[in-house]
Design a protein around this motif. Structure first.
Motif, PDB file in Angstrom:
ATOM      1  N   ALA A   1     -31.387  13.762   3.381  1.00  0.00           N
ATOM      2  CA  ALA A   1     -31.228  12.423   3.944  1.00  0.00           C
ATOM      3  C   ALA A   1     -29.769  12.108   4.223  1.00  0.00           C
ATOM      4  O   ALA A   1     -29.427  11.511   5.247  1.00  0.00           O
TER       5      ALA A   1
ATOM      6  N   LEU B   1     -28.731  13.890   7.359  1.00  0.00           N
ATOM      7  CA  LEU B   1     -29.336  13.284   8.532  1.00  0.00           C
ATOM      8  C   LEU B   1     -28.701  11.928   8.858  1.00  0.00           C
ATOM      9  O   LEU B   1     -28.555  11.569  10.029  1.00  0.00           O
ATOM     10  N   LEU B   2     -28.309  11.185   7.836  1.00  0.00           N
ATOM     11  CA  LEU B   2     -27.608   9.925   8.078  1.00  0.00           C
ATOM     12  C   LEU B   2     -26.265  10.184   8.759  1.00  0.00           C
ATOM     13  O   LEU B   2     -25.868   9.459   9.676  1.00  0.00           O
TER      14      LEU B   2
ATOM     15  N   SER C   1     -26.934  11.119  12.317  1.00  0.00           N
ATOM     16  CA  SER C   1     -27.327   9.935  13.087  1.00  0.00           C
ATOM     17  C   SER C   1     -26.109   9.120  13.489  1.00  0.00           C
ATOM     18  O   SER C   1     -26.038   8.595  14.612  1.00  0.00           O
TER      19      SER C   1
ATOM     20  N   HIS D   1     -32.627   8.524   1.073  1.00  0.00           N
ATOM     21  CA  HIS D   1     -33.932   8.805   1.672  1.00  0.00           C
ATOM     22  C   HIS D   1     -34.510   7.541   2.321  1.00  0.00           C
ATOM     23  O   HIS D   1     -34.981   7.571   3.460  1.00  0.00           O
TER      24      HIS D   1
ATOM     25  N   TYR E   1     -32.460   6.578   5.378  1.00  0.00           N
ATOM     26  CA  TYR E   1     -32.733   7.378   6.571  1.00  0.00           C
ATOM     27  C   TYR E   1     -34.053   6.954   7.216  1.00  0.00           C
ATOM     28  O   TYR E   1     -34.171   6.963   8.450  1.00  0.00           O
TER      29      TYR E   1
ATOM     30  N   THR F   1     -33.197   4.266   9.417  1.00  0.00           N
ATOM     31  CA  THR F   1     -32.440   4.791  10.559  1.00  0.00           C
ATOM     32  C   THR F   1     -33.377   5.411  11.586  1.00  0.00           C
ATOM     33  O   THR F   1     -33.202   5.233  12.801  1.00  0.00           O
ATOM     34  N   GLU F   2     -34.390   6.120  11.105  1.00  0.00           N
ATOM     35  CA  GLU F   2     -35.358   6.712  12.037  1.00  0.00           C
ATOM     36  C   GLU F   2     -36.153   5.627  12.745  1.00  0.00           C
ATOM     37  O   GLU F   2     -36.453   5.749  13.943  1.00  0.00           O
TER      38      GLU F   2
ATOM     39  N   ARG G   1     -33.696  15.438  14.366  1.00  0.00           N
ATOM     40  CA  ARG G   1     -33.522  14.920  13.004  1.00  0.00           C
ATOM     41  C   ARG G   1     -34.860  14.482  12.426  1.00  0.00           C
ATOM     42  O   ARG G   1     -35.144  14.719  11.245  1.00  0.00           O
TER      43      ARG G   1
ATOM     44  N   TYR H   1     -36.747  15.878   8.975  1.00  0.00           N
ATOM     45  CA  TYR H   1     -37.145  14.951   7.919  1.00  0.00           C
ATOM     46  C   TYR H   1     -38.639  15.101   7.622  1.00  0.00           C
ATOM     47  O   TYR H   1     -39.046  15.220   6.456  1.00  0.00           O
TER      48      TYR H   1
END
Length: 294
Positions: A10, A13-14, A17, A101, A104, A107-108, A194, A198
């Motif tokens: 996470a 991925l953050l 992003s 987690h 994220y 964020t998604e 991404r 995830y």
């Protein structure tokens, strides 16, 4: 299967992003006219390519068909993303908001909000209708959005995301395709990478935690999601745009070896992964066989 730590994934991925997110309102020139003579999907990916019906169409009609096919794919994408956002917000509701987690997941959701707006604007720019799913699948989607957790949640997400990703990766680099479609595809592919990471890792964790009875039921729901995606990614109503009866067009598409190969190709990565996790089998196997993805 070794699965990386959830928090570490996470966090990465953050960071990604923050560095590689796009605003379609800024990145896409929505006022630019469509380019005459360009396809809206690579022509060999049209559902009717190579059929007798394809041979009866003029070049202009073939291009028009791909215009409506890409609108149908975008319409299904919006439907899936709306379900996904509801699933993720339910997961976040129960999560620790200080965790990477959970952050994220939000964020998604923000990514998917932009993607849905982008797809909606593209459908409008193409001057096509929104091609909606039928009543049964609409009810199923509502049920999944309200209840799905665990393996069936993340597997259904992956099926839709990875099939769309394969089609858009190809379209984004094909210079015969409209610049608008290429740019929409490029943005979606970059950000969706991404989301796939995830979902893949979370699915593996959820399978480990699920019991045998739970997985047996989830395999059936996952099979139905595969059937819907494979058989309905292009709505039969698109054939009306070129004067073809939807039932005749659907029959031709389902029997078309070019289209069947396209769907197998688009689904090969996610099918391999779900097989690795033992999520294909049981009573749902017949749905998988009819999905065009095997």
């Amino acid at each position: 299967m070794a699965v990386p730590d959830r928090a570490q994934t996470a966090t990465r991925l953050l960071r990604s992003s923050a560095e590689h997110s796009y605003d379609p309102d800024v990145e896409i020139d929505w006022e630019a006219p469509l380019v005459a003579g360009r396809w809206f999907t690579p022509q060999h990916r049209s559902t009717l390519y190579g059929t007798d019906l394809w041979a009866t169409l003029s070049e202009e009609q073939r291009i028009t068909l791909t215009r409506h096919e890409v609108a149908s794919i975008a319409s299904l994408g919006v439907w899936f993303e709306t379900i996904l956002m509801q699933l993720l917000i339910r997961e976040y509701y129960r999560a620790d908001p200080t965790s990477a987690h959970a952050q994220y997941a939000l964020t998604e959701i923000a990514d998917e909000c932009r993607h849905s707006v982008m797809f909606g604007r593209m459908i409008d720019k193409l001057d096509c209708p929104v091609y909606r799913v039928g009543a049964f699948d609409d009810a199923l989607g509502r049920w999944i959005a309200a209840t799905a957790t665990g393996p069936r949640m993340y597997a259904a997400i992956l099926i839709a995301e990875e099939i769309l990703d394969a089609l858009q990766r190809e379209a984004s680099t094909d210079e015969t395709v409209q610049p608008l479609v290429r740019m929409v595809s490029r943005i979606h592919v970059i950000e969706e990478a991404r989301h796939v990471r995830y979902a893949r890792e979370e699915l593996a964790r959820q399978v480990r935690a699920a019991g045998t009875r739970r997985l047996a039921f989830d395999r059936l729901i996952i099979a139905r999601a595969a059937y819907l995606t494979g058989r309905r990614i292009v709505n039969p109503e698109v054939y009306r745009s070129v004067g073809i009866d939807p039932r005749a067009g659907r029959r031709a598409a389902l029997a078309n070896p070019h289209h069947r190969e396209t769907m197998r190709w688009a689904g090969e990565r996610v099918v391999a992964y779900l097989r690795e996790l033992d999520l294909i089998g049981g009573p749902g196997l017949s749905l998988w066989r009819r999905s065009l993805l095997l």
